[in-house]
Scaffold this motif. Sequence first.
Motif, PDB file in Angstrom:
ATOM      1  N   SER A 142       0.827  -1.208   0.000  1.00  0.00           N
ATOM      2  CA  SER A 142       0.000   0.000   0.000  1.00  0.00           C
ATOM      3  C   SER A 142       0.862   1.259   0.000  1.00  0.00           C
ATOM      4  O   SER A 142       0.538   2.249  -0.673  1.00  0.00           O
ATOM      5  N   ASP A 143       1.989   1.227   0.736  1.00  0.00           N
ATOM      6  CA  ASP A 143       2.897   2.377   0.758  1.00  0.00           C
ATOM      7  C   ASP A 143       3.564   2.568  -0.598  1.00  0.00           C
ATOM      8  O   ASP A 143       3.757   3.704  -1.051  1.00  0.00           O
ATOM      9  N   ILE A 144       3.922   1.452  -1.249  1.00  0.00           N
ATOM     10  CA  ILE A 144       4.551   1.538  -2.585  1.00  0.00           C
ATOM     11  C   ILE A 144       3.576   2.144  -3.589  1.00  0.00           C
ATOM     12  O   ILE A 144       3.924   3.049  -4.357  1.00  0.00           O
ATOM     13  N   VAL A 145       2.323   1.655  -3.572  1.00  0.00           N
ATOM     14  CA  VAL A 145       1.307   2.145  -4.511  1.00  0.00           C
ATOM     15  C   VAL A 145       1.029   3.628  -4.277  1.00  0.00           C
ATOM     16  O   VAL A 145       0.934   4.411  -5.229  1.00  0.00           O
ATOM     17  N   GLN A 146       0.916   4.029  -3.007  1.00  0.00           N
ATOM     18  CA  GLN A 146       0.669   5.440  -2.700  1.00  0.00           C
ATOM     19  C   GLN A 146       1.797   6.314  -3.232  1.00  0.00           C
ATOM     20  O   GLN A 146       1.560   7.402  -3.767  1.00  0.00           O
ATOM     21  N   LEU A 147       3.027   5.822  -3.106  1.00  0.00           N
ATOM     22  CA  LEU A 147       4.180   6.583  -3.588  1.00  0.00           C
ATOM     23  C   LEU A 147       4.194   6.644  -5.115  1.00  0.00           C
ATOM     24  O   LEU A 147       4.431   7.709  -5.706  1.00  0.00           O
ATOM     25  N   PHE A 148       3.928   5.527  -5.776  1.00  0.00           N
ATOM     26  CA  PHE A 148       3.928   5.492  -7.237  1.00  0.00           C
ATOM     27  C   PHE A 148       2.836   6.382  -7.826  1.00  0.00           C
ATOM     28  O   PHE A 148       2.964   6.862  -8.951  1.00  0.00           O
ATOM     29  N   ARG A 149       1.762   6.594  -7.075  1.00  0.00           N
ATOM     30  CA  ARG A 149       0.663   7.424  -7.582  1.00  0.00           C
ATOM     31  C   ARG A 149       0.877   8.904  -7.322  1.00  0.00           C
ATOM     32  O   ARG A 149       0.094   9.729  -7.791  1.00  0.00           O
ATOM     33  N   HIS A 150       1.913   9.245  -6.578  1.00  0.00           N
ATOM     34  CA  HIS A 150       2.159  10.665  -6.310  1.00  0.00           C
ATOM     35  C   HIS A 150       2.630  11.346  -7.594  1.00  0.00           C
ATOM     36  O   HIS A 150       3.483  10.828  -8.315  1.00  0.00           O
ATOM     37  N   PRO A 151       2.081  12.513  -7.916  1.00  0.00           N
ATOM     38  CA  PRO A 151       2.419  13.161  -9.201  1.00  0.00           C
ATOM     39  C   PRO A 151       3.902  13.459  -9.367  1.00  0.00           C
ATOM     40  O   PRO A 151       4.426  13.387 -10.486  1.00  0.00           O
ATOM     41  N   TYR A 152       4.609  13.783  -8.294  1.00  0.00           N
ATOM     42  CA  TYR A 152       6.042  14.070  -8.427  1.00  0.00           C
ATOM     43  C   TYR A 152       6.846  12.806  -8.694  1.00  0.00           C
ATOM     44  O   TYR A 152       7.792  12.820  -9.490  1.00  0.00           O
ATOM     45  N   ILE A 153       6.500  11.704  -8.033  1.00  0.00           N
ATOM     46  CA  ILE A 153       7.203  10.445  -8.288  1.00  0.00           C
ATOM     47  C   ILE A 153       6.893   9.954  -9.703  1.00  0.00           C
ATOM     48  O   ILE A 153       7.740   9.353 -10.373  1.00  0.00           O
ATOM     49  N   ARG A 162       9.669   9.324 -22.102  1.00  0.00           N
ATOM     50  CA  ARG A 162       9.186  10.242 -21.071  1.00  0.00           C
ATOM     51  C   ARG A 162       7.706  10.046 -20.776  1.00  0.00           C
ATOM     52  O   ARG A 162       6.989  10.976 -20.421  1.00  0.00           O
ATOM     53  N   VAL A 163       7.249   8.818 -20.908  1.00  0.00           N
ATOM     54  CA  VAL A 163       5.885   8.450 -20.538  1.00  0.00           C
ATOM     55  C   VAL A 163       5.946   7.766 -19.182  1.00  0.00           C
ATOM     56  O   VAL A 163       6.747   6.854 -18.968  1.00  0.00           O
ATOM     57  N   SER A 164       5.087   8.195 -18.266  1.00  0.00           N
ATOM     58  CA  SER A 164       5.124   7.654 -16.909  1.00  0.00           C
ATOM     59  C   SER A 164       4.745   6.173 -16.903  1.00  0.00           C
ATOM     60  O   SER A 164       3.815   5.749 -17.586  1.00  0.00           O
ATOM     61  N   ILE A 165       5.504   5.388 -16.117  1.00  0.00           N
ATOM     62  CA  ILE A 165       5.219   3.960 -15.995  1.00  0.00           C
ATOM     63  C   ILE A 165       4.556   3.650 -14.648  1.00  0.00           C
ATOM     64  O   ILE A 165       4.399   2.483 -14.281  1.00  0.00           O
ATOM     65  N   SER A 166       4.166   4.682 -13.921  1.00  0.00           N
ATOM     66  CA  SER A 166       3.611   4.480 -12.577  1.00  0.00           C
ATOM     67  C   SER A 166       2.377   3.598 -12.583  1.00  0.00           C
ATOM     68  O   SER A 166       2.249   2.678 -11.772  1.00  0.00           O
ATOM     69  N   GLN A 167       1.443   3.876 -13.504  1.00  0.00           N
ATOM     70  CA  GLN A 167       0.204   3.109 -13.529  1.00  0.00           C
ATOM     71  C   GLN A 167       0.459   1.651 -13.878  1.00  0.00           C
ATOM     72  O   GLN A 167      -0.197   0.745 -13.355  1.00  0.00           O
ATOM     73  N   ARG A 168       1.446   1.408 -14.760  1.00  0.00           N
ATOM     74  CA  ARG A 168       1.781   0.023 -15.099  1.00  0.00           C
ATOM     75  C   ARG A 168       2.373  -0.697 -13.895  1.00  0.00           C
ATOM     76  O   ARG A 168       2.112  -1.886 -13.672  1.00  0.00           O
ATOM     77  N   LEU A 169       3.173   0.015 -13.111  1.00  0.00           N
ATOM     78  CA  LEU A 169       3.742  -0.574 -11.902  1.00  0.00           C
ATOM     79  C   LEU A 169       2.647  -0.898 -10.887  1.00  0.00           C
ATOM     80  O   LEU A 169       2.657  -1.963 -10.269  1.00  0.00           O
ATOM     81  N   VAL A 170       1.707   0.024 -10.716  1.00  0.00           N
ATOM     82  CA  VAL A 170       0.589  -0.200  -9.788  1.00  0.00           C
ATOM     83  C   VAL A 170      -0.223  -1.408 -10.238  1.00  0.00           C
ATOM     84  O   VAL A 170      -0.646  -2.238  -9.413  1.00  0.00           O
ATOM     85  N   ARG A 171      -0.433  -1.537 -11.552  1.00  0.00           N
ATOM     86  CA  ARG A 171      -1.197  -2.673 -12.078  1.00  0.00           C
ATOM     87  C   ARG A 171      -0.463  -3.988 -11.812  1.00  0.00           C
ATOM     88  O   ARG A 171      -1.071  -4.990 -11.444  1.00  0.00           O
ATOM     89  N   ARG A 172       0.865  -3.974 -11.991  1.00  0.00           N
ATOM     90  CA  ARG A 172       1.665  -5.188 -11.726  1.00  0.00           C
ATOM     91  C   ARG A 172       1.540  -5.605 -10.259  1.00  0.00           C
ATOM     92  O   ARG A 172       1.420  -6.788  -9.945  1.00  0.00           O
ATOM     93  N   ILE A 173       1.586  -4.637  -9.371  1.00  0.00           N
ATOM     94  CA  ILE A 173       1.482  -4.923  -7.936  1.00  0.00           C
ATOM     95  C   ILE A 173       0.114  -5.494  -7.601  1.00  0.00           C
ATOM     96  O   ILE A 173      -0.016  -6.440  -6.819  1.00  0.00           O
TER      97      ILE A 173
END
Length: 729
Positions: A142-153, A162-173
């Motif tokens: 939950s802490d990892i997902v919250q961090l990955f969803r932060h706009p600055y991260i 330069r396309v964000s991979i945050s959502q893909r990481l959240v989906r993998r988790i």
Amino acid sequence: TYYMPNSSQEAGTFMRKLLKEEELFPNKANANWISSNFENGNKNIEIIATAGNANQAKIAGDILAKSKAAPNFKSWALVLADENLMLPVLHSLPDNISQANVTMGYPLKNTPIASMVSSIFALHENAYRYKEENEPLKFYHSDIVQLFRHPYIQLLLVDNKRVSISQRLVRRISESNKVFYAIDEIKGLIKELNPPINSAIDTLFNDWKQSPMLAVQSIETIVIQLKEVLASDAILKEKEKTPVEIEFLFNLYKINHQLEDLIIVSSISLSIKALRMVYNQLIRLSAIPFYGEPLQGLQIMGMLETRNLDFDNVILLSVSEGFLPANSKLTSFLPYELKRIYGLPVYKDRDAIYAYHFYRLLQRAKNVFIVYNSETDDFGAGEKSRFITQIVNELPRLNPEIVIKESVAIMQPSSQEREAPITIPKNDGIIEILRKRAEKGFSPSALNTYRNCSLQFYYKYVIGLSEIEEVEEKVAAHTFGTILHNSVEELYKGFKGKQLNSEELKVLKEQIEPVVRQVFIEVHQSNQLKYGKNLLTLKVAIRYLTRFIELEMERLKEGVIELISLEEDLARELEIKLPQTGETIKVKLHGKADRIEKYNGACTIIDYKTGQVENRELYVKDWEDFHTNTKLNKAFQLLMYAYMYQAKHLTELSSGIISFRDLSGVKMVKTDRKVRPEFLSNEDMESFENSLMLLLSQVYDLSTPFSQTDDIAICSYCSFKDICSRQHY
């Protein structure tokens, strides 16, 4: 003179003390700076109550929009007793304001950079909290997902384009369903998506080893790389507010250097938790300054910044207890009595300061708008300020020319009325999608979705919206059902095509626990069965299956059970005419029966349920409204299984449910026939077929739009209730 001579008026407390100082005022009689503004002259004071803090900002904007002072707003002040309202106020300013000067700083604690620091510390703090002895450090999902969803991260987690991979990481988790991730696992997950090497992200997921210097240096690395990203030309073109964000980073950078100096000079040893508290304290004390023209336009300021300033028109927001006067709690190790005896400031003095500023702001103003939040919590906090009660009861008696008006502001709903029902008309494109769906097939659950709410059917089966997948720390209801179904299939797979007997079932009881444990790990993808709710869920599943086998043994005393099949795929085609064109199309029906057996020679289709099942849910009395009666969804599912199975086997059969919650036997779907109502005759199947064709015709009818259900209870469990705003009803 209103609050100076009167000792009961706390606003004059400090001025009365000063008058006693001979060196300051040797001749008290010549104190000609004491005026009588409250006793003389006109004043219009409007006191407005509204629900919620954001509405206060909207009311201020409405007052300014209706004013004739535009565009300069000379001698106007918008005063915020709660400085957290500054951004809502700035967003609520009307277009007729050409200039506005903000005299107070914006608290750093309210910026995205502060929430990012908080998320980073939560990641590491929880990692140490959950760390087991002699085990490597692991981060909580939950802490990892919250961090990955932060706009600055997200700005740092980008691929080569330069396309964000945050959502893909959240989906993998979410898909992996793991609760904890080791350092190598999370770094490996990031590397799989091939982002360029980023030292900030790398240091973010290192073990800080409870070292405050490593923590500070890690955050500094992130700040520096964020600054480079935000200052790049590409980002500047996309975001107009980047300079403000760089100002946020600069303030955090200064705090970092303060902490580095503190750690080096003092050589103190701080835990991660203690360091986080120091960070939070420094961030709370920091503010980002605004620069403007203090001599022109609307003045937006905090309460204490109004000292020695006079305005003709004043809008005062958040005039509630806790804001005006401010919260009376003073952090101190000194007791109240000790402070009072030695003349140290106590909470009464703080109240006196705010009282003085309040009356000082009002005494020369001609038009005053006082706004407060009428919503209170369980302890009374948030109620209107005592200052409002004082002026309402005292000022009109002191001066009849002071007019005080009280009102309650009710904000009008937006133009899109929430109550307006949502309807989606059908068109040729939607019918074409439904044609393809006919080739793929409709399951009983899909048709029951349409029966419950045709709009839900549209979201799920027409445009293909799906639920957001999240990591299941605790077994969800649908996962628990899957575990039970799979466990029964695993236990009984050796009995297919055979008759059950009590001796073999006794042996089967001994296999329940290892089978359920293995199925649990496969379905839930978790091996955490030693403690907590997962252990309780495991025990409940074992108990359910033990009682289920005991039920089977009881049934064997009364007859013979032959297990024909488990998890059998069923299918059938049905021809319907499209209402508009008269064209005939084939619609495929499909489903999976949990179990098909012969009990004393009679064929029965059985569905397993984990919830409670009432007999009235399985009794079909009237076939005319059966295709629309949502109370009979379970009966519809059982009849559809029977309809598909009968087409292939041409046999008289029955269909029922075994509820694991109420293991009292097989509950059969029944019709209104007097003789053997639990058996489904050819007439019953014909009646069901007619109901099914009526339902499918409605699905393909262009004149019947997809619309919301009238049964609000169905919305409670709907994945799309946020889209419909039904959760607000």
